[in-house]
Write an enzyme that holds these catalytic residues in place. Structure first.
Site, mmCIF file in Angstrom:
data_model
loop_
_atom_site.group_PDB
_atom_site.id
_atom_site.type_symbol
_atom_site.label_atom_id
_atom_site.label_comp_id
_atom_site.label_asym_id
_atom_site.label_seq_id
_atom_site.Cartn_x
_atom_site.Cartn_y
_atom_site.Cartn_z
ATOM 1 N N ASP A 91 0.801 -1.147 0.231
ATOM 2 C CA ASP A 91 0.087 0.170 0.091
ATOM 3 C C ASP A 91 0.967 1.251 0.018
ATOM 4 O O ASP A 91 1.337 1.487 0.983
ATOM 5 C CB ASP A 91 -0.932 -0.140 1.268
ATOM 6 N N LYS A 116 -1.930 12.068 -2.570
ATOM 7 C CA LYS A 116 -1.174 12.398 -1.462
ATOM 8 C C LYS A 116 0.284 12.945 -2.406
ATOM 9 O O LYS A 116 0.352 13.914 -3.065
ATOM 10 C CB LYS A 116 -0.856 11.202 -0.588
ATOM 11 N N ARG A 134 -8.424 13.194 -5.507
ATOM 12 C CA ARG A 134 -8.798 12.090 -4.524
ATOM 13 C C ARG A 134 -9.216 10.836 -5.182
ATOM 14 O O ARG A 134 -10.250 10.919 -5.964
ATOM 15 C CB ARG A 134 -9.716 12.666 -3.466
#
Ligand code: PLP
Length: 429
Positions: free
Chosen positions: A207, A236, A242
């Site tokens: 991840d 990020k 998003r």
């Protein structure tokens, strides 16, 4: 440019139709412009990503995958999703990319759905040790529908101990092993995790939500070639909207795609796919490699300067974009510190530290990072200034004189705003 004029007219339309929300957008633009974003999971997207995300692709339903949809009118969306997936494959060097997950948590859920059954043993890093909720923490669905076993970091080093992970994996025989996390300041040893997963017959899931931009820019080793499945958010260090992606070899493509749709989701958010495509295009440019290297260099300066000022850092420092401060020795909690810093224009988040003696809602740590400031163009000098401000505000808070703290907060806030004025937020004019 067509994008510029159309996004300009969007803003104008918002002001006419809904002045209340338009005012909130303006307030948030101002807030972001006048403050320093030190939260390591956040960033600023480019004007191009904003434009694509705010586009008419939000009007379209497209359950299914390119060439296999359940609604008509997919002539353009199919090209868009194909382009985004192609760019993801090229950037990360994988055979398959699913760009539809709504966000990082649903992407991880899709991995469970694809490769595990309820009740199976799954292994991940414990949340208070730096892992993510979806790596099997008990309050998450992943910790209740599966049988989680959790590893942490060593008390003496603040780092993952692969011997400990191997021992736990041998004993518990998990179906899935997650590596990566949300408060991990050190390089993740994907090859080491892969060897353990192979030995116990588990699937390794990397991840890379936090570090995807560093991986894409060559500033952190890639999990590709080691992990069976890679999940990541796109918002990020990767600097997209998003959203999330799941990257795999061809052998897992079908299982992953079926898990995302129809297993878990309905129609993909095509406007997000558009923003992801743009962000992936930006991340493929040489400048992005430079950005990733500067993120790491800036975090190192931040860490060194904080350590020189007597702050205790989990693991003693950082290899990546993130610094986890243990405030115990400064005599204040993470939450009041984060509050005072926010009032001073320095946006951070309170966070647990490994073996935290305090409660999760009032932990000992402060989590900061360099990705957003680096996106604004800041460098070593600004990192040293930020460390000095952190020291001043935390020091004033610890001293316990409310009036003196108030004065420090006000002064720092002014100085922060002055610095911010020299480094505008990307995408905001
Ligand atoms: C941020 C993050 C996620 C979850 O992302 P959301 O988009 O907030 O659901 C998952 N895993 C890790 C390691 C993360 O840092």
């Amino acid at each position: 440019m067509m994008f510029t004029s159309s996004s300009g007219s969007h803003t104008a339309a918002l002001a006419v139709t809904d002045p209340q929300v338009a005012a909130l957008v303006a307030d948030e633009e101002r807030r972001q412009g006048e403050t320093l974003k030190l939260i390591p999971s956040e960033n600023y997207v480019s004007a191009a990503v904003l434009a694509a995300t705010g586009s008419v692709f939000t009007n379209k339903y497209s359950e299914g995958y390119p060439g296999r949809r359940y609604y008509e009118g997919q002539q353009v969306v199919d090209r868009l999703e194909t382009l985004a997936a192609e760019r993801a494959r090229a950037l990360f060097g994988v055979e398959h990319a699913n760009v539809q997950p709504y966000s990082g948590s649903p992407a991880n859920l899709a991995v469970y759905l694809a490769f595990a059954s309820p009740g199976d043993t799954v292994m991940g890093m414990a949340l208070p040790m730096g892992g993510h909720l979806t790596h099997g923490w008990p309050v998450s669905a992943t910790g209740t529908w599966f049988r989680p076993v959790q590893y942490g970091v060593r008390r003496d080093t603040g780092r993952v101990d692969l011997d400990e992970v191997r021992e736990l994996a041998r004993r518990e025989r998990p179906r899935l092993i997650f590596c990566g996390g949300t408060a991990v300041p050190r390089t993740i040893d994907f090859a080491g995790f892969a060897a353990i997963a192979r030995e116990v017959g588990a699937l390794l899931v990397a991840d890379i939500a936090h570090i995807a931009g560093l991986v894409a820019g060559g500033a952190h080793p890639s999990p590709v070639g080691h992990a069976d499945v890679v999940t990541t958010t796109t918002h990020k260090t990767l600097r997209g909207p998003r959203g999330a992606m799941i990257l795999t070899g061809a052998e897992h493509a079908r299982a992953v795609d079926r898990a995302v749709f129809p297993g878990l989701q309905g129609g993909p958010h095509n406007h997000t796919t558009a923003g992801i495509a743009v962000a992936l295009g930006e991340a493929a440019r040489p400048e992005f490699g430079e950005y990733a290297r500067r993120v790491v260099a800036n975090a190192a300066v931040l860490a060194d300067e904080l350590a020189a000022r007597g702050f205790e850092l989990v693991s003693g420092g950082t290899d990546n974009h993130l610094v986890l401060i243990d405030l115990t020795s400064r005599g204040v909690g993470g939450k009041p510190a984060a509050r005072a810093l926010d009032a001073a224009g320095l946006e951070t988040n309170h966070n647990a530290v490994p073996f935290d003696p305090r409660k999760p809602f009032d932990p000992s740590g402060l989590r900061i990072g360099s990705p957003a400031l680096t996106s604004r163009g800041m460098g070593a000098a600004e990192m040293r200034q930020v460390a000095a401000w952190l020291d001043e505000v935390v020091g004033a808070l610890a001293a316990g004189d409310a009036a003196a703290l108030d004065a420090v907060v006000k002064r720092v806030r002014g100085e922060v705003a002055e610095l911010c004025a020299q480094y505008p937020v990307p995408g905001v004019h």
